[in-house]
Design a protein around this motif. Structure first.
Motif, short mmCIF file in Angstrom:
data_model
loop_
_atom_site.label_atom_id
_atom_site.label_comp_id
_atom_site.label_asym_id
_atom_site.label_seq_id
_atom_site.Cartn_x
_atom_site.Cartn_y
_atom_site.Cartn_z
N THR A 125 0.83 -1.20 0.00
CA THR A 125 0.00 0.00 0.00
C THR A 125 0.87 1.25 0.00
O THR A 125 0.65 2.18 -0.79
N LEU A 126 1.86 1.28 0.87
CA LEU A 126 2.74 2.45 0.96
C LEU A 126 3.55 2.63 -0.33
O LEU A 126 3.72 3.75 -0.81
N ALA A 127 4.02 1.51 -0.91
CA ALA A 127 4.81 1.61 -2.15
C ALA A 127 3.97 2.17 -3.29
O ALA A 127 4.44 3.02 -4.06
N ALA A 128 2.73 1.71 -3.41
CA ALA A 128 1.85 2.20 -4.48
C ALA A 128 1.56 3.69 -4.32
O ALA A 128 1.60 4.46 -5.29
N LEU A 129 1.29 4.10 -3.09
CA LEU A 129 0.98 5.51 -2.84
C LEU A 129 2.19 6.40 -3.11
O LEU A 129 2.08 7.46 -3.74
N ARG A 130 3.34 5.97 -2.63
CA ARG A 130 4.55 6.78 -2.81
C ARG A 130 4.97 6.86 -4.26
O ARG A 130 5.62 7.83 -4.67
N ALA A 131 4.59 5.86 -5.05
CA ALA A 131 4.88 5.89 -6.49
C ALA A 131 3.86 6.70 -7.26
O ALA A 131 3.98 6.85 -8.48
N GLY A 132 2.83 7.20 -6.58
CA GLY A 132 1.83 8.03 -7.23
C GLY A 132 0.73 7.28 -7.95
O GLY A 132 0.00 7.86 -8.76
N ARG A 133 0.59 5.97 -7.66
CA ARG A 133 -0.45 5.18 -8.32
C ARG A 133 -1.81 5.42 -7.66
O ARG A 133 -1.90 5.64 -6.45
N LEU A 134 -2.87 5.34 -8.45
CA LEU A 134 -4.21 5.30 -7.88
C LEU A 134 -4.35 3.94 -7.19
O LEU A 134 -4.08 2.90 -7.80
N LEU A 135 -4.75 3.94 -5.93
CA LEU A 135 -4.80 2.70 -5.15
C LEU A 135 -6.25 2.28 -4.93
O LEU A 135 -7.02 2.97 -4.26
N ALA A 136 -6.62 1.14 -5.52
CA ALA A 136 -7.91 0.52 -5.23
C ALA A 136 -7.68 -0.40 -4.03
O ALA A 136 -7.04 -1.45 -4.17
N LEU A 137 -8.17 0.01 -2.88
CA LEU A 137 -7.76 -0.63 -1.63
C LEU A 137 -8.79 -1.64 -1.15
O LEU A 137 -9.87 -1.28 -0.67
N ALA A 138 -8.45 -2.92 -1.29
CA ALA A 138 -9.25 -4.00 -0.71
C ALA A 138 -8.59 -4.57 0.53
O ALA A 138 -9.22 -5.29 1.29
N ASN A 139 -7.31 -4.26 0.73
CA ASN A 139 -6.56 -4.74 1.89
C ASN A 139 -6.75 -3.76 3.04
O ASN A 139 -5.94 -2.87 3.28
N LYS A 140 -7.88 -3.91 3.75
CA LYS A 140 -8.21 -2.98 4.82
C LYS A 140 -7.16 -2.96 5.92
O LYS A 140 -6.94 -1.94 6.58
N GLU A 141 -6.51 -4.11 6.13
CA GLU A 141 -5.57 -4.22 7.25
C GLU A 141 -4.42 -3.23 7.13
O GLU A 141 -3.92 -2.72 8.14
N SER A 142 -3.97 -2.95 5.89
CA SER A 142 -2.84 -2.04 5.73
C SER A 142 -3.20 -0.64 6.20
O SER A 142 -2.37 0.06 6.81
N LEU A 143 -4.42 -0.19 5.94
CA LEU A 143 -4.85 1.12 6.41
C LEU A 143 -5.06 1.10 7.92
O LEU A 143 -4.69 2.05 8.63
N ILE A 144 -5.60 0.01 8.43
CA ILE A 144 -5.93 -0.06 9.86
C ILE A 144 -4.68 -0.07 10.72
O ILE A 144 -4.55 0.67 11.69
N ILE A 145 -3.71 -0.93 10.36
CA ILE A 145 -2.53 -1.04 11.21
C ILE A 145 -1.52 0.07 10.96
O ILE A 145 -0.74 0.43 11.85
N GLY A 146 -1.54 0.63 9.78
CA GLY A 146 -0.60 1.69 9.46
C GLY A 146 -1.28 3.00 9.16
O GLY A 146 -0.79 3.80 8.35
N GLY A 147 -2.41 3.25 9.82
CA GLY A 147 -3.25 4.41 9.53
C GLY A 147 -2.50 5.72 9.32
O GLY A 147 -2.59 6.33 8.24
N PRO A 148 -1.74 6.20 10.31
CA PRO A 148 -1.04 7.48 10.12
C PRO A 148 -0.04 7.45 8.98
O PRO A 148 0.14 8.45 8.26
N LEU A 149 0.62 6.31 8.78
CA LEU A 149 1.60 6.19 7.70
C LEU A 149 0.91 6.25 6.33
O LEU A 149 1.39 6.92 5.40
N VAL A 150 -0.21 5.56 6.21
CA VAL A 150 -0.94 5.54 4.95
C VAL A 150 -1.55 6.91 4.66
O VAL A 150 -1.48 7.41 3.53
N ARG A 151 -2.11 7.52 5.68
CA ARG A 151 -2.72 8.84 5.49
C ARG A 151 -1.68 9.87 5.07
O ARG A 151 -1.93 10.76 4.26
N ALA A 152 -0.47 9.76 5.65
CA ALA A 152 0.60 10.71 5.31
C ALA A 152 1.09 10.50 3.88
O ALA A 152 1.48 11.45 3.20
#
Length: 419
Positions: A125-152
């Motif tokens: 999830t972080l790699a896709a976001l940092r690369a500027g890709r549009l992220l279709a997120l089905a892996n809820k756990e990555s947002l939940i456990i890394g919330g502040p990191l993903v939001r940033a």
């Protein structure tokens, strides 16, 4: 976090949209492939990633779709995968291990669909976001456990939620046009969103929705895996039966829509046709309805902002329907209330909740833990972690992984003592 309700810069419409599918051999991934193959010329899959347990299927997908790169999370399966691809005439580059999957998540493309199961999806999830890709997120756990990191890491409009509930909420939520995101002060945007009174997340209730806590004591893995409305992988199916999945979705909704936990409610809707609702301050409620098929939110994610015609059948309005809604029994299913506490605590608490649950579910499926003890184990591990978790501003990826490792170790200790 401003999710992709409005697209700031859409991929060109004069060429196929290029996709990377992570978790391609799982439930989300295989349905995504169905959507892609049903729409020739609209999508082009450039990359596939899977765990490695279904190499035959992964090879078939790579050859049929003409993928440029294929990643396998199990490093030991990479050589076999490469050999099978060569035998089939595929020149796809093979990437191995968690690093390889994360590399594929940043592969040149338009959209990354993250359908990986569990905490393993965070780096991707972080790699896709940092690369500027549009992220279709089905892996809820990555947002939940890394919330502040993903939001940033996420830019406004970069995340499209694929969970059916959050896909539904995104369509019912007040839309703030892209121009306003860049021209209005945050307080003005917040005022627009202040029209929302609460989010109502629906839950099927799983196969045991009418049982009391005492009646859950003898539940078997086979019973827990027999979901009445959805066909999913084993972990998420058990999570649906315990309502842990709904607890995770409450945390996800909080992070996606910036709505406080006391304004997010779960209601039981056995038919799984209304996927969630937004209630407004004037008393009106908007709901999104469609038959229980993940192909609709998947198509929404990979095709966004355009809808994919015929992704799945619509509700048949030529026949009668009865849809029911009921409050959640928190005594029998305490996972949602626990998730709200964990989400409000923030820091590494959600990672602890998720990791302990994954270990407890594995033990239950192996016959080593009673069904009610899944959430009991999670609650015990969460309570032992204490309040010394890093704050959102201080949280690092190392903190998340350390908490995940500790929670898994502690959960296994508790499970072994219960046998």
């Amino acid at each position: 976090m401003r999710i992709a309700q409005q697209l700031l810069e859409a991929p060109s419409a004069d060429r196929p949209r290029e996709l990377v599918l992570l978790g391609s051999t799982g439930s989300i991934g295989t349905q995504a492939v169905e959507v892609v193959t049903a729409n020739p010329g609209r999508f082009r899959v450039v990359g596939l990633a899977a765990g490695g347990g279904r190499l035959d299927l992964l090879v078939d997908q790579a050859c049929a779709l003409g993928a440029e790169a294929v990643a396998v999370a199990d490093p030991g399966a990479a050589a076999d995968l490469a050999a099978r691809l060569r035998e089939r005439g595929s020149g796809a580059k093979v990437l191995a291990g968690a690093e390889g999957v994360a590399e594929l998540a940043a592969w040149p493309c338009d959209v990354v669909l993250n359908g990986i199961t569990g905490a393993l999806g965070l780096e991707s999830t972080l790699a896709a976001l940092r690369a500027g890709r549009l992220l279709a997120l089905a892996n809820k756990e990555s947002l939940i456990i890394g919330g502040p990191l993903v939001r940033a890491a996420a830019q406004p409009g970069q995340v499209v939620p694929v969970d059916s509930e959050h896909f539904a909420l995104a369509q019912c939520f007040p839309r703030v046009p892209p121009a306003e995101l860049t021209s209005l002060a945050q307080g003005q945007v917040a005022a627009r969103l202040g029209e929302v009174r609460r989010l109502v997340i629906t839950a099927s209730g799983g196969p045991f929705r009418d049982r009391t806590r005492d009646q859950l004591a003898d539940v078997t893995p086979a019973e827990a895996l027999n979901h009445p409305t959805w066909a999913m992988g084993p972990v998420i199916t058990v999570n649906s039966a315990t309502l842990v999945n709904k607890g995770l979705e409450v945390i996800e909704a909080h992070l996606l829509f910036d709505i406080p936990f006391d304004r997010i409610e779960v209601v039981v809707h056995p038919q799984s046709v209304v996927h969630s609702m937004v209630e407004f301050v004037d008393g009106s409620t908007l709901a999104q309805a469609s038959p229980p098929s993940m192909r609709i939110p998947i198509a929404y994610g990979i095709g966004w902002p355009d809808r994919v015609s015929g992704a799945a059948p619509a509700v048949d309005w030529t026949r009668a329907h009865t849809w029911t809604f009921a409050p959640l029994d928190h005594e029998a299913f305490p996972a949602v209330a626990l998730a709200c506490e964990v989400g409000a605590a923030g820091g590494t608490a959600p990672a602890v909740y998720n990791a302990a649950n994954e270990e407890a579910v594995a033990a239950f499926l192996a016959g080593g833990l009673a069904f009610p003890a899944i959430v009991d184990t999670v609650a015990q591990v969460v309570s032992e972690r204490g309040p010394d978790t890093p704050t959102a501003s201080d949280l690092s990826l190392a903190d998340v992984y350390a908490a995940d490792e500790w929670a898994r170790h502690r959960a296994r200790e508790l499970i072994s003592r219960s046998r």
